[in-house]
Design an enzyme around this catalytic site. Sequence first.
Site, short mmCIF file in Angstrom:
data_model
loop_
_atom_site.label_atom_id
_atom_site.label_comp_id
_atom_site.label_asym_id
_atom_site.label_seq_id
_atom_site.Cartn_x
_atom_site.Cartn_y
_atom_site.Cartn_z
CB CYS A 153 69.34 63.05 63.13
SG CYS A 153 68.34 64.54 63.26
P1 NAD Z 1 68.29 73.46 62.14
O1 NAD Z 1 69.74 73.73 62.19
O2 NAD Z 1 67.61 73.21 60.85
O3 NAD Z 1 67.51 74.66 62.85
C1 NAD Z 1 67.89 75.23 64.05
C2 NAD Z 1 67.40 76.69 64.05
O4 NAD Z 1 67.66 77.26 65.33
C3 NAD Z 1 68.10 77.58 63.02
O5 NAD Z 1 67.13 78.25 62.23
C4 NAD Z 1 68.89 78.57 63.87
O6 NAD Z 1 69.03 79.85 63.27
C5 NAD Z 1 68.06 78.62 65.13
N1 NAD Z 1 68.76 79.07 66.33
C6 NAD Z 1 70.03 78.80 66.74
N2 NAD Z 1 70.27 79.40 67.93
C7 NAD Z 1 69.14 80.04 68.27
C8 NAD Z 1 68.77 80.82 69.40
N3 NAD Z 1 69.60 81.02 70.42
N4 NAD Z 1 67.53 81.34 69.41
C9 NAD Z 1 66.65 81.15 68.39
N5 NAD Z 1 66.96 80.41 67.32
C10 NAD Z 1 68.18 79.87 67.26
O7 NAD Z 1 68.06 72.24 63.14
P2 NAD Z 1 66.95 71.07 63.03
O8 NAD Z 1 67.31 70.12 61.98
O9 NAD Z 1 65.59 71.68 63.06
O10 NAD Z 1 67.22 70.34 64.43
C11 NAD Z 1 66.87 70.92 65.65
C12 NAD Z 1 66.98 69.86 66.73
O11 NAD Z 1 66.03 68.82 66.48
C13 NAD Z 1 68.36 69.18 66.78
O12 NAD Z 1 68.67 68.87 68.12
C14 NAD Z 1 68.13 67.90 66.00
O13 NAD Z 1 69.00 66.87 66.39
C15 NAD Z 1 66.71 67.56 66.35
N6 NAD Z 1 65.99 66.76 65.34
C16 NAD Z 1 66.16 67.04 64.01
C17 NAD Z 1 65.46 66.28 63.06
C18 NAD Z 1 65.63 66.53 61.59
O14 NAD Z 1 65.23 65.68 60.80
N7 NAD Z 1 66.21 67.65 61.17
C19 NAD Z 1 64.59 65.26 63.48
C20 NAD Z 1 64.42 65.04 64.83
C21 NAD Z 1 65.13 65.80 65.76
#
Ligand code: NAD
Length: 421
Positions: free
Chosen positions: A263
């Site tokens: 992030c």
């Molecule tokens: P990630 O990459 O781990 O997971 C995203 C998931 O979405 C993947 O499994 C992917 O296959 C899936 N995906 C992609 N396109 C898709 C679609 N069209 N339909 C269904 N599934 C789909 O991402 P993350 O780390 O969980 O982050 C997600 C969001 O949350 C981001 O915007 C990030 O900035 C935010 N965020 C992340 C964290 C963290 O610590 N990882 C904390 C707070 C906020």
Amino acid sequence: MNIAIIGTGYVGLVSGACFAKLGHRVICVDVDNKKVEMIDNGIAPIYEEGLDEILTTYKDNIRATTDYAEAVQQSDITFICVGTPSEKDGSIDLSFVKEAATAVAKELKQKSWHVVVVKSTVLPGTTQHVVLPLLEKHTHQKAGKDFGLAMNPEFLREGVAVKDFLEPDRIVIGCYDEKTKTTLQNLYKEFSCPLLATSLSAAEMIKYASNCFLAAKISFINEIGNFCKKLGIDTYEVADGMGLDERIQRSFLNSGIGWGGSCFGKDTRALRAWAKKEEIPCKMVDGTINVNEEQPLQLIKLLKKYLPVLKNKKIAVLGLAFKPDTDDIRDTRAKPIIDKLLEEKAKVQVYDPKAMDNFKKIHPNIHYCKTAQDTIKDAEAILLTTEWAEFRKLDFTGKIVIDGRRVKEAENAKVYEGVCW
Ligand code: NAD
């Protein structure tokens, strides 16, 4: 309530599992078949403390699918939790959010009232000016009248994600309409933390401002740490002294080789790229990023005090994950360090308890060791890049250790240098 979660990464799967634990009925959607299959078998595709246990204990409340229709049509609320990575120029890539919003909208057509919540981190204005038009276009319905819309940023930390989700400091709900606000207040009514209702774009900005501030706090203490190193001052004593001031607080004042993770990097870069496009000054965020890019190389500078020529030297790197207790290597500080070692033709041998499979995808040709002990055994110098608890138990006697993460137990090495202390 019946909840659909779109995207089963760190945020989506943890949110879904925790909602299931709280008694809601959750259907997760992902485009990745393998992840869906694993989740349905009670196995989390990511490493996160306590997650597998929730998936198996509450298996009647949570399942996964690749089928949007199944999930959205059987739910009252849909959370969009897909990734928002960086484009090459640092700007935010909204393609997954757009795809998800479009796919959700196509299923909403046949539904009565339903709330769509953006949980992915998106720049201010995105929910209103990107997601809302897509939902209205593909549903032929009106936001606020036929369906609800909200932005609910997530603040969990990887490694302690389940705990953070269940015991947050605050919950922010940016709502487009009053009915959605009531729905989300109801969903979160069991949580004892403050619940802040804001506009959509304030909710989006709260997430960016929080991440940029935390990243800035670390870059600031690293800059102070570089002074301290030069002057022979222990930066951690300085941080302790600063942290006792209630206005400052001690957290995020641990100096070292900088921040990484999924992030801080992408969010600071996205804000900077957006500021550039909008011609808004962004000097604090710019400085935060610059300090963080240079900080890992301080470790190499210190290493060269003892091994001026790195060519053919066996260098052990302990830690590939961007922080302990996760397998996530996104923006890990180990990468620029290993890149530099390889550029100087050192022989690099590495170990990480959880992140080696992920790191092999970006660096297949370095030597991966089976244990931490194997890694350091015949190394000419050891670089500590992640503070995994097991590294604290190693015997560093007779070794050269350059520490980027304040592993105090390594001080018994023949040579010990901390990056900022
Ligand atoms: P990630 O990459 O781990 O997971 C995203 C998931 O979405 C993947 O499994 C992917 O296959 C899936 N995906 C992609 N396109 C898709 C679609 N069209 N339909 C269904 N599934 C789909 O991402 P993350 O780390 O969980 O982050 C997600 C969001 O949350 C981001 O915007 C990030 O900035 C935010 N965020 C992340 C964290 C963290 O610590 N990882 C904390 C707070 C906020």
